[in-house]
Motif scaffolding. Structure first.
Motif, mmCIF file in Angstrom:
data_model
loop_
_atom_site.group_PDB
_atom_site.id
_atom_site.type_symbol
_atom_site.label_atom_id
_atom_site.label_comp_id
_atom_site.label_asym_id
_atom_site.label_seq_id
_atom_site.Cartn_x
_atom_site.Cartn_y
_atom_site.Cartn_z
ATOM 1 N N LEU A 53 -10.250 30.279 -1.554
ATOM 2 C CA LEU A 53 -10.744 29.729 -0.290
ATOM 3 C C LEU A 53 -11.692 28.545 -0.472
ATOM 4 C CD1 LEU A 53 -11.283 32.934 1.903
ATOM 5 C CD2 LEU A 53 -9.613 31.112 2.244
ATOM 6 N N TRP A 73 -5.229 28.768 9.690
ATOM 7 C CA TRP A 73 -4.496 29.156 8.483
ATOM 8 C C TRP A 73 -4.957 30.519 7.988
ATOM 9 C CZ3 TRP A 73 -4.558 26.043 3.226
ATOM 10 C CH2 TRP A 73 -3.560 26.548 2.401
ATOM 11 N N LEU A 74 -6.271 30.706 7.914
ATOM 12 C CA LEU A 74 -6.809 31.987 7.463
ATOM 13 C C LEU A 74 -6.401 33.105 8.423
ATOM 14 C CD1 LEU A 74 -8.578 33.542 5.478
ATOM 15 C CD2 LEU A 74 -10.563 32.947 6.878
ATOM 16 N N CYS A 118 -2.804 34.055 7.822
ATOM 17 C CA CYS A 118 -2.719 34.833 6.586
ATOM 18 C C CYS A 118 -3.156 36.276 6.817
ATOM 19 C CB CYS A 118 -3.571 34.166 5.512
ATOM 20 S SG CYS A 118 -3.632 35.077 3.948
ATOM 21 N N MET A 142 -1.297 31.952 1.516
ATOM 22 C CA MET A 142 -2.445 31.145 1.142
ATOM 23 C C MET A 142 -2.110 30.090 0.095
ATOM 24 S SD MET A 142 -5.015 31.943 2.973
ATOM 25 C CE MET A 142 -6.351 31.197 2.067
#
Length: 407
Positions: free
Chosen positions: A20, A111-112, A115, A139
């Motif tokens: 991350l 995006w996170l 996921c 990811m």
């Protein structure tokens, strides 16, 4: 064995957490709104804010707005529907470079969120090991990061398509159709998903998508006027022609020998197979979500214009194939030997090769690896879709593969 499994899972989740900061650092390091899509989006939104009937598809108009009211650099004419510029108007209340930072943070969070949501859905059914695999695929899917870094809307479109697919899979056809109708109005690509659900006979989803799209087009008409709305069609065509000049044969699939012909053959095959299965009462008609993933792969093969960030949209196809391929690998085989072993593992191996090819950055519009990866994924998804419908292409497997299908 269980101890080692827990260790591997802990290492995997640790690697994701460590990934991350690298994602965030890279995205901010390459953040250049003056040389990316966001400057163009900001200029179009700002133009409509001050002059709702202005022609946002004219470079002169956008340049005049930037000079008069401030903004970022513009790399080209605005190619999307007016609705997207209308939605982005709140960002024009702050300076462009600050707005670009907020847009970047929003996309990283999106995006996170995708996921975590994808991993959670898998975790509920298959446990933490499968969830870790899904999270890692999501990811480490680099085309998503490229789209985020350049301020494009591809991740937003992915979220909309995923929302539509998941809602329809869970039986919420009206809400799923609304999501797809919104996506098709922002950018034409999700219309192919609507076609898929039409072929599958999901009338509530198709009806709600059509009503949503027509209502949004009417809103655009009332706000920006007929001339701007008609200009949006010409702008999309011009963008395709301008982008296609860098591809062999005027089509990104031209990077493969006979690729353009293969693309249109793939589109025809997709439609014929879905219609054929719907008319066969003895089949289960195919896994609904796997079919949606196959539709997305077909959509990209048929598109005359594709950039590397467009590969973002293949994520639902990858995840759908992974789910069925793992189920396939766990099925007992009717025979032994290397053929049985190959039959068990070829879907996973093919999916891995396709995923690896999609990760290769394209250079100078040479899409050879991406075209090959998309074609491999299309073939894999189509084969698994047929198996999920009960159509056996090999007698090695003694029964159909795939989760129960929601009709």
């Amino acid at each position: 064995m269980a101890r080692w499994r827990r260790v591997v899972e802990a290492v995997g989740w640790g690697a994701l957490i460590g990934w991350l900061p690298m994602i965030i650092s890279y995205a901010f390091a390459v953040q250049t709104p003056d040389k990316a899509d966001f400057g163009m989006l900001y200029a179009a939104a700002e133009t409509l804010r001050f002059s709702p009937h202005a022609n946002i598809y004219s470079m002169q108009t956008l340049s005049a707005t930037v000079q008069a009211h401030g903004g970022c650099g513009i790399i080209g004419p605005y190619p999307y529907q007016p609705l997207l510029a209308l939605f982005l108007q709140p960002l024009t209340l702050i300076p462009c470079h600050t707005a670009d930072t907020y847009w970047l943070i929003f996309n990283l969070a999106l995006w996170l969120g995708i996921c975590m949501f994808s991993a959670y859905r898998v975790w509920r059914l298959h446990g933490s090991g499968r969830a870790l695999l899904v999270a890692m695929i999501t990811m480490f899917f680099l085309p998503i990061l490229t789209g985020i870094a350049f301020g494009s809307v591809h991740l937003v479109m992915l979220a909309i398509m995923l929302a539509g697919i998941v809602l329809i899979e869970d039986g919420h056809d009206v809400m799923g159709g609304i999501a797809l109708g919104l996506g098709a109005t922002l950018k034409y690509f999700p219309a192919f998903l609507i076609l898929y659900y039409l072929l599958r006979g999901r009338w509530r989803a198709v009806t709600s998508a059509s009503i949503t799209a027509l209502a949004l087009i009417l809103v655009e008409w009332l706000i920006v006027g007929r001339d701007v709305l008609l200009a949006s069609i010409g702008a999309a065509s011009s963008a395709v022609r301008a982008g296609a000049t860098g591809f062999q044969g005027g089509h990104w699939m031209g990077a493969l020998p006979g690729g353009v012909a293969l693309a249109y053959l793939a589109g025809t095959t997709f439609i014929v197979v879905v219609v054929w299965l719907q008319r066969r009462p003895e089949t289960s008609r195919g896994d609904l979500t796997l079919g949606a993933g196959w539709a997305i792969a077909t959509m990209l093969l048929l598109s005359p214009l594709v950039w590397w960030s467009y590969m973002t949209w293949l994520l639902p196809t990858l995840l759908a194939c992974l789910d069925v391929a793992l189920r396939y690998a766990s099925q007992p085989l009717a025979s032994q030997g290397w053929r049985a072993w190959a039959a068990r593992w070829w879907p996973l191996a093919t999916g891995f090769v396709a995923y690896a090819l999609l990760l290769i950055p394209q250079i100078n519009a040479n899409f050879r690896e991406q075209a090959l990866g998309t074609m491999l994924l299309w073939l894999l998804c189509g084969a698994l879709y047929l198996w999920s419908a009960g159509v056996r292409l090999s007698q090695i497997v003694g029964h159909p593969v795939g989760r129960p299908v929601r009709a």
